[in-house]
Design a protein around this motif. Sequence first.
Motif, short mmCIF file in Angstrom:
data_model
loop_
_atom_site.label_atom_id
_atom_site.label_comp_id
_atom_site.label_asym_id
_atom_site.label_seq_id
_atom_site.Cartn_x
_atom_site.Cartn_y
_atom_site.Cartn_z
N GLY A 18 0.78 -1.22 0.00
CA GLY A 18 0.00 0.00 0.00
C GLY A 18 0.81 1.27 0.00
O GLY A 18 0.25 2.36 -0.09
N ARG A 19 2.12 1.14 0.08
CA ARG A 19 2.96 2.33 0.06
C ARG A 19 3.40 2.67 -1.35
O ARG A 19 3.44 1.80 -2.24
N TRP A 20 3.76 3.92 -1.55
CA TRP A 20 4.20 4.35 -2.87
C TRP A 20 5.45 3.57 -3.27
O TRP A 20 6.36 3.37 -2.48
N GLY A 21 5.46 3.14 -4.50
CA GLY A 21 6.61 2.41 -5.01
C GLY A 21 6.56 0.93 -4.77
O GLY A 21 7.52 0.22 -5.09
N PHE A 22 5.43 0.42 -4.24
CA PHE A 22 5.33 -1.02 -4.00
C PHE A 22 5.46 -1.82 -5.29
O PHE A 22 5.89 -2.97 -5.28
N PHE A 23 5.10 -1.19 -6.42
CA PHE A 23 5.19 -1.91 -7.68
C PHE A 23 6.62 -2.32 -8.02
O PHE A 23 6.85 -3.20 -8.84
N PHE A 24 7.62 -1.67 -7.37
CA PHE A 24 9.00 -2.04 -7.64
C PHE A 24 9.36 -3.42 -7.09
O PHE A 24 10.34 -4.02 -7.53
N ILE A 25 8.58 -3.92 -6.13
CA ILE A 25 8.89 -5.22 -5.54
C ILE A 25 7.69 -6.16 -5.58
O ILE A 25 7.64 -7.14 -4.85
N ASN A 26 6.73 -5.86 -6.45
CA ASN A 26 5.55 -6.72 -6.58
C ASN A 26 5.86 -7.86 -7.54
O ASN A 26 5.53 -7.81 -8.72
N GLY A 27 6.49 -8.90 -7.02
CA GLY A 27 6.89 -10.02 -7.86
C GLY A 27 5.73 -10.75 -8.47
O GLY A 27 5.79 -11.20 -9.62
N SER A 28 4.63 -10.91 -7.73
CA SER A 28 3.46 -11.61 -8.26
C SER A 28 2.86 -10.85 -9.43
O SER A 28 2.45 -11.44 -10.43
N GLY A 29 2.82 -9.53 -9.31
CA GLY A 29 2.34 -8.72 -10.42
C GLY A 29 3.23 -8.85 -11.63
O GLY A 29 2.75 -8.88 -12.77
N ALA A 30 4.53 -8.95 -11.41
CA ALA A 30 5.47 -9.12 -12.52
C ALA A 30 5.28 -10.46 -13.20
O ALA A 30 5.39 -10.57 -14.42
N VAL A 31 4.96 -11.50 -12.42
CA VAL A 31 4.70 -12.81 -13.01
C VAL A 31 3.46 -12.75 -13.89
O VAL A 31 3.43 -13.32 -14.99
N VAL A 32 2.43 -12.06 -13.42
CA VAL A 32 1.22 -11.90 -14.24
C VAL A 32 1.57 -11.18 -15.54
O VAL A 32 1.09 -11.55 -16.62
N PHE A 33 2.42 -10.16 -15.45
CA PHE A 33 2.85 -9.46 -16.65
C PHE A 33 3.58 -10.40 -17.60
O PHE A 33 3.37 -10.36 -18.82
N PHE A 34 4.46 -11.26 -17.06
CA PHE A 34 5.16 -12.23 -17.89
C PHE A 34 4.17 -13.13 -18.63
O PHE A 34 4.35 -13.44 -19.81
N PHE A 35 3.12 -13.55 -17.93
CA PHE A 35 2.13 -14.43 -18.55
C PHE A 35 1.35 -13.70 -19.65
O PHE A 35 1.06 -14.28 -20.70
N VAL A 36 1.00 -12.45 -19.40
CA VAL A 36 0.31 -11.66 -20.43
C VAL A 36 1.23 -11.49 -21.64
O VAL A 36 0.80 -11.66 -22.79
N LEU A 37 2.49 -11.16 -21.38
CA LEU A 37 3.45 -10.98 -22.46
C LEU A 37 3.65 -12.28 -23.24
O LEU A 37 3.77 -12.27 -24.47
N SER A 38 3.67 -13.40 -22.53
CA SER A 38 3.83 -14.68 -23.20
C SER A 38 2.66 -14.97 -24.13
O SER A 38 2.84 -15.40 -25.27
N GLY A 39 1.43 -14.72 -23.65
CA GLY A 39 0.27 -14.91 -24.50
C GLY A 39 0.29 -14.02 -25.72
O GLY A 39 -0.11 -14.44 -26.82
N ILE A 76 -0.72 8.01 -19.36
CA ILE A 76 -1.92 7.48 -18.68
C ILE A 76 -1.85 5.96 -18.58
O ILE A 76 -2.11 5.38 -17.52
N LEU A 77 -1.51 5.31 -19.69
CA LEU A 77 -1.42 3.85 -19.69
C LEU A 77 -0.32 3.35 -18.76
O LEU A 77 -0.50 2.36 -18.05
N ALA A 78 0.82 4.04 -18.77
CA ALA A 78 1.92 3.65 -17.89
C ALA A 78 1.52 3.81 -16.42
O ALA A 78 1.81 2.95 -15.58
N SER A 79 0.83 4.90 -16.11
CA SER A 79 0.38 5.14 -14.73
C SER A 79 -0.62 4.08 -14.30
O SER A 79 -0.57 3.57 -13.17
N LEU A 80 -1.54 3.74 -15.20
CA LEU A 80 -2.52 2.71 -14.89
C LEU A 80 -1.85 1.37 -14.68
O LEU A 80 -2.20 0.60 -13.76
N GLY A 81 -0.86 1.06 -15.51
CA GLY A 81 -0.13 -0.19 -15.37
C GLY A 81 0.62 -0.28 -14.05
O GLY A 81 0.61 -1.31 -13.38
#
Length: 271
Positions: A53-74, A248-253
């Motif tokens: 919930g803190r700012w910058g959490f996306f830098f260490i959100n490994g599960s979110g990165a795995v989801v991104f990998f799966f989207v990218l793979s598809g 906008i898209l980058a911020s949403l991501g």
Amino acid sequence: MRQITQKNHRIDILEGLRGLAALVVFLYHWLLGFFPQFSGLWPDFPKEQAWLGRWGFFFINGSGAVVFFFVLSGFVLSRRVLLTYATETIGEAALKRWPRLAFPTCVACLISWVFFATGAYYYPSAALITHSPWLGGFAGAAGLPSQRLLTDAFMQGLWDTFFSGNAYYDSSMWTMHYEFIASFMIFGTCLLLVVYRNLPQWISVFPVLIITLLCSSVSPWYPPFFLGLLIAFLLPERLKVSKVTRIILASLGLYCLGYFNSDGLRIHGYT
């Protein structure tokens, strides 16, 4: 959907995003192993220390990165086929998929076997220092090798991790099971879209959504692959996006990558 004959379908920016996602996964594992109090996954640590919930959490959100990998793979697995209608590429990709994935998994399992056989692993002692349940459980592995045979390690890298999902020689290989199974579901769905390519796009989307819904009942890790396929199917080959839209898209991501809830962040083996 128009037939397109362009041969080069590589999108260079995706390679950069892939590298950033890999860095996020690395930082996430580093955090789980050496600073578990910041992960917010275990109730033994004060909640106020968690970075959820803190700012910058996306830098260490490994599960979110795995989801991104799966989207990218598809996306990558389906983009070329959906642009060219070259169904023969589906067969080629299907034949190459297993060897391409099995080589790195075999290498990882054999290296891990060497560490087990020589007693070079010190994760239990390290976990006593860092107080990390994740590290103490061999990086969240669902069990440990009982016999620690060379043949067992080889067969896990070659076969078992893909069809059974076992990854006790290298817990990070749990993603390979979903990568492998989802690959063939993507290939089959692409073939369906190519066969019925003369239908309007909005009609063709419905069977993909139905397949996605059915797969989600098996595992929540499958829908990201089909999201990538839908992006590949609906995204025009040449798309001009303004700088404002990109921001906008980058911020949403980044917001989605940093999303969390009160139950914690879902990762393999923990919630």
